[in-house]
Design an enzyme around this catalytic site. Structure first.
Site, PDB file in Angstrom:
ATOM      1  N   SER A 103      40.626  30.965   8.520  1.00 48.44           N
ATOM      2  CA  SER A 103      39.150  31.590   8.310  1.00 48.44           C
ATOM      3  C   SER A 103      39.247  32.911   9.548  1.00 48.44           C
ATOM      4  O   SER A 103      39.844  33.605   9.532  1.00 48.44           O
ATOM      5  CB  SER A 103      37.855  30.718   8.647  1.00 48.44           C
ATOM      6  OG  SER A 103      37.049  30.802   8.710  1.00 48.44           O
ATOM      7  N   ASP A 242      34.179  36.803   8.300  1.00 52.14           N
ATOM      8  CA  ASP A 242      35.198  36.613   8.932  1.00 52.14           C
ATOM      9  C   ASP A 242      37.069  36.855   8.080  1.00 52.14           C
ATOM     10  O   ASP A 242      36.815  37.063   6.929  1.00 52.14           O
ATOM     11  CB  ASP A 242      34.955  35.281   9.086  1.00 52.14           C
ATOM     12  CG  ASP A 242      35.226  34.386   8.516  1.00 52.14           C
ATOM     13  OD1 ASP A 242      34.740  34.963   7.288  1.00 52.14           O
ATOM     14  OD2 ASP A 242      35.262  32.852   8.061  1.00 52.14           O
TER      15      ASP A 242
END
Length: 447
Positions: A103, A242
């Site tokens: 992530s 992200d």
């Protein structure tokens, strides 16, 4: 059994360091394959996506080996956003979906996230069973029952069509100038292509991944470059994703950044007006700003809080049938459209509101005045337990007494990084700073 592998969002850590080693990934793959092949007979499939980290190649191969060794057929999507795996797992009639990503973490980290056949992340109980299988060991399938692996070339395009379908029929973004920062991550092709196809004038950033630059001074964790680009190009709005594109920060035309709380406030109010917000309830975590709660209460709506982690937000939503939730960090979950947080989808909903209302981003992205909030992180080493130190506990107790009736305090260990997170909210900013810094000083002393 004490969980050693799974955190709040799958298994995560530094590549080539326990638990993120190729050997462990192979074992996890075999355990997951055995868990999802409990019912014998028929064809068993697993969908695997990844972001752009260099170690993704290693874990993709290791997981494939483990899964096929138990008879699972593996469908490899290549680099795609996390929500694409959530979408394509049920679409491709797979038993399991896996996303290889850490992530928003640095490039040296990586992780393994699991999705069930319904496209939703696995429960704590399912993860515990898989971890038990890893510990016990898994017998491989007979030679004639080993699974196959196949590369799926159009997975990204299937997901892109789904994204476009979430906008009102016929809506276009003509004349809108959009900066999109893809964090050199999983959406580096998807996000610019979707926005361009809808008619926007796209200014792409973070679209040159080299395996080592994901989230490196770009994306939702470092939105400064995108904010500067919005102002320099005279853009209408900026979208910062992200590394795996499941979270978003927005930037208005002045370069001001809006977090997930502001986006959720806008969407909750709009959906309530359209009688689309189930039970008038928005689901968010304990990290969301008190200002968001006050904003909702003032409109006759309610905020349901959960533990930190978008999976817990989704679990609460599914349990009660609620359809909108998310996190301050930018995970926005819309179960009418998706099974997990989707940064680009949330950004497109914001763009749709700009088109519908004709209002600038600066007006739409500031729904409420946030209560002053301060968050500081303290990194600790493996094996350390700073929150158990007597001086730290004493500092926390003193801070809670000081803030009683004036604000709130939240101290927690991150489930995705070796960090202690110290957060407080208080209208008195001087008091806020003093309380947080006092606790941080004691935690630092303990580590």
């Amino acid at each position: 059994m004490t969980r050693k592998l799974f955190g709040t969002d799958g298994v995560r850590g530094t590549a080539n360091t326990f638990p993120m080693t190729a050997e462990m990934a192979l074992m996890i793959g075999a355990a997951a394959g055995r868990y999802f092949r409990r019912e014998q007979g028929g064809v068993h499939r697993v969908v695997i996506g990844k972001d752009t980290r260099l170690s993704g190649y290693m874990f993709e191969n290791a997981l494939t080996a483990g899964l096929t060794s138990t008879g699972m057929n593996v469908l490899l999507l290549g680099p795609v956003p996390t929500p694409a795996v959530g979408l394509l797992t049920p679409s491709m009639r797979a038993d399991l979906g896996i996303m290889i990503s850490a992530s928003h973490n640095p490039a040296d980290d990586n992780g393994i996230k699991f999705f069930g056949p319904d496209g939703f992340k696995l429960s704590d109980e399912a993860e515990a069973e898989i971890e038990a299988l890893v510990e016990a060991g898994v017998a491989p399938a007979q030679a004639g029952n080993i699974g196959r692996a196949k590369r799926i070339d159009d997975g990204r395009f299937r997901y892109q069509e789904r994204l476009k379908g979430t906008l009102p029929h016929g809506m276009r973004l003509d004349g809108m100038k959009v900066v999109v920062d893809c964090a050199n991550g999983a959406a580096y092709k998807t996000a610019p292509e979707v926005l361009w196809e809808l008619g926007a004038d796209v200014i792409p950033l973070g679209t040159s991944p080299n395996g080592l630059n994901i989230n490196d001074n770009c994306g939702s964790t470092k939105p400064q470059a995108a904010a500067e680009a919005v102002v320099a190009h005279g853009a209408d709005v900026g979208i910062c994703l992200d590394g795996d594109a499941d979270r978003i920060l927005l930037i208005d035309e002045t370069g001001t950044i809006a977090d997930g709380d502001q986006i959720m406030a806008l969407m909750a109010a709009r959906w309530a007006e359209e009688d689309r917000l189930v039970d008038g309830t928005l689901v968010a975590t304990v990290m969301s700003n008190l200002g968001l709660e006050r904003f909702l209460t003032g409109r006759g709506l309610r905020l349901e809080r959960t533990k930190v982690g978008d999976r817990y937000v989704v679990e609460a939503m599914r349990a009660k049938g609620w359809n909108l939730g998310g996190e301050q960090s930018g995970h926005i979950v819309m179960t009418d459209y998706a099974t997990t947080g989707d940064g680009l989808m949330a950004g497109m909903q914001f763009l749709a509101e700009m088109v519908r209302t004709g209002q600038p981003a600066s007006r739409l992205a500031r729904r409420f005045e946030p209560v002053p909030q301060l968050l500081q992180n303290v990194r600790f080493a493996a094996g350390q337990t700073p929150l158990e130190a007597a001086r730290v506990q004493g500092a926390i107790a003193e801070a809670e007494a000081t803030l009683s009736g004036k604000g709130r305090l939240l101290i927690r260990k991150s489930g995705t990084e070796p960090l202690i997170r110290v957060m407080a909210e208080c209208e008195d900013e001087a008091l806020l700073s003093r309380v947080v810094e006092g606790i941080v000083a004691e935690v630092k002393a303990a580590v």
